[in-house]
Design an enzyme around this catalytic site. Structure first.
Site, mmCIF file in Angstrom:
data_model
loop_
_atom_site.group_PDB
_atom_site.id
_atom_site.type_symbol
_atom_site.label_atom_id
_atom_site.label_comp_id
_atom_site.label_asym_id
_atom_site.label_seq_id
_atom_site.Cartn_x
_atom_site.Cartn_y
_atom_site.Cartn_z
ATOM 1 C CD GLU A 40 2.988 -3.554 3.622
ATOM 2 O OE1 GLU A 40 1.501 -3.944 3.158
ATOM 3 O OE2 GLU A 40 2.542 -3.014 4.534
ATOM 4 C CE LYS A 114 -0.015 -0.407 6.543
ATOM 5 N NZ LYS A 114 -0.202 -1.451 5.635
ATOM 6 C CB CYS A 155 0.766 -1.292 2.133
ATOM 7 S SG CYS A 155 0.097 -2.155 1.451
HETATM 8 O O1 LIG Z 1 -0.932 -8.714 6.358
HETATM 9 C C1 LIG Z 1 0.386 -8.437 6.222
HETATM 10 O O2 LIG Z 1 1.309 -9.439 7.203
HETATM 11 C C2 LIG Z 1 0.705 -7.588 5.529
HETATM 12 N N1 LIG Z 1 0.695 -6.382 5.597
HETATM 13 C C3 LIG Z 1 -0.483 -6.190 4.944
HETATM 14 O O3 LIG Z 1 -0.251 -6.895 3.823
HETATM 15 C C4 LIG Z 1 -1.250 -4.417 4.654
HETATM 16 C C5 LIG Z 1 -2.777 -4.677 5.431
HETATM 17 S S1 LIG Z 1 -3.364 -5.854 5.979
HETATM 18 N N2 LIG Z 1 -1.774 -4.845 3.474
HETATM 19 C C6 LIG Z 1 -1.837 -2.823 3.001
HETATM 20 O O4 LIG Z 1 -1.848 -2.303 3.603
HETATM 21 C C7 LIG Z 1 -2.833 -3.009 1.954
HETATM 22 C C8 LIG Z 1 -3.465 -2.228 1.861
HETATM 23 C C9 LIG Z 1 -4.362 -1.847 0.295
HETATM 24 O O5 LIG Z 1 -4.960 -2.854 -0.213
HETATM 25 C C10 LIG Z 1 -5.455 -0.992 0.076
HETATM 26 O O6 LIG Z 1 -5.092 -0.538 0.530
HETATM 27 O O7 LIG Z 1 -6.100 -1.217 -1.051
#
Ligand SMILES: O=C(O)CNC(=O)[C@H](CS)NC(=O)CCC(=O)C(=O)O
Length: 277
Positions: A40, A114, A155
C-alpha cells in the site's frame, strides 16, 4: 506460478521509493517471478497532507505508474502496484488510495480504489483518519490474467470478510492484500485475519507489506508491521517475510484452490436468512 512480494519502507520522497521498486522488479524477474507485488502507498508514506498535496500526482501524470508500466513491459512481468496515493479531481481535494494491476504489455489491466477507510484510534497517541485524506472507492474488482483471476483489496479491507467472499464468488483465485499495517494491530491481528480470509474464500492471499519506521511526526514514529505474507487456500502460511525490506519469492499451485474448495465447499453453501430483528 511464481510470485515476488516486495517488502519496503516507503518514505516521503516518491523518487526514492520508485528507485527501490524498479530495482526490486528487476530482481523479481531475475528470480523467475511471473507476478511482482508492492505494498500500500508504495509511492509516498507521509504524515503531512501538505507534503502529499505537493508530491502526489493525478494518475495520468504519475511518474511511478509510468515507470512501472515501462518496467513491466521491458521485463515481461505482471505487476500489482499495491497502491499509489493519487490526486483526484474532487472538489474536497481528497486523494485516492488506488491499486493498479499492470500487464506484461505495460498496460493497466485493472485498478481498484480502497473501499474501507482506516478511521481508528489504535491508542491515545496513535490515531488515523484516512477518510479525511482519501476518498473511498465503491467498486469491488476482479481481474483476469493468464495465470489466475485476482481479487483486489487494500490493507484495512482485510477486516471486511464480505468483500473477500464477493471476490471469491465472482471467481477470484488469488486475493491481493497490499498493506501498511500498524505495528500494534499487526502484532495482534495480521496473521490470523489473513489466514481466515484464505480459509473462508479458498483463495491464495498475497499480502506485500510496508515495514519499519517511515517518518517521525511530533516526536512519534510512524511504524508499520512488515511480515508480508503468502497464505494457501487451506490456510498454511507459505511465506512470512519478517521485518527486513527485500524481495520474497513464493510458488503457488493454483490447483490448491480447487482442492481446498472441494474438501470444504462453504463458499457455495450461503443461505438467505431473516433478521436479526
Ligand atoms: O496513511 C497513508 O498514507 C497510507 N495508508 C495507510 O497506512 C492505511 C490507512 S491510515 N493503513 C491501514 O489501512 C492500516 C490498517 C490497520 O493497521 C488495521 O486494520 O489494523
Amino acid at each position: 506460478m511464481r510470485a515476488a512480494l516486495i517488502q519496503m519502507t516507503s518514505g516521503e520522497n516518491p523518487a526514492e521509493n520508485r528507485d527501490f521498486v524498479l530495482g526490486s522488479l528487476r530482481e523479481a524477474k531475475a528470480r523467475g517471478a511471473h507476478l511482482a507485488l508492492t505494498p500500500e502507498v508504495t509511492n509516498c508514506l507521509s504524515g503531512s497532507r501538505d507534503h502529499q498535496r505537493a508530491v502526489l500526482r493525478h494518475q495520468e501524470d504519475d511518474e511511478t505508474l509510468a515507470a512501472v508500466c515501462e518496467a513491466a513491459q521491458a521485463l515481461d512481468l505482471w505487476v500489482l502496484l499495491g497502491s499509489l496515493g493519487v490526486l483526484t479531481h474532487d472538489a474536497d481535494g481528497r486523494f485516492a488510495n488506488r491499486s493498479f494491476l499492470i500487464s506484461p504489455e505495460g498496460k493497466i489491466a485493472a485498478q481498484y480504489d480502497k473501499i474501507h477507510m482506516f478511521d481508528v484510534d489504535v491508542s491515545k497517541t496513535e490515531t488515523y483518519r484516512e477518510s479525511a485524506h482519501y476518498r473511498p472507492g465503491d467498486k469491488a474488482v476482479v481481474a483476469d490474467t493468464d495465470f489466475a483471476k485476482l481479487g483486489l483489496t487494500i490493507c484495512y479491507d482485510l477486516r471486511f470478510p464480505h468483500l473477500h467472499r464477493a471476490l471469491a464468488q465472482a471467481g477470484a483465485q488469488i486475493i491481493t492484500a497490499p498493506a501498511a499495517f500498524s505495528a500494534v494491530t499487526g502484532a495482534a491481528h495480521w496473521h490470523v485475519l489473513q489466514r481466515a480470509r484464505a480459509i473462508e474464500t479458498g483463495c491464495f492471499i498475497l499480502a506485500p507489506a510496508q515495514t519499519g519506521v517511515h517518518y517521525v511526526k511530533d516526536g512519534v514514529e510512524r511504524r508499520t508491521y512488515g511480515h508480508s505474507l503468502a497464505v494457501a487456500p487451506w490456510g498454511e502460511v507459505l511465506l512470512d517475510a519478517g521485518e527486513a525490506p527485500g524481495v520474497y519469492i513464493v510458488d503457488l499451485d493454483l490447483d490448491e484452490v480447487k482442492n481446498a474448495r472441494k474438501r470444504v465447499p462453504s463458499l457455495s453453501h450461503d443461505r438467505a436468512f431473516e433478521g436479526p430483528a
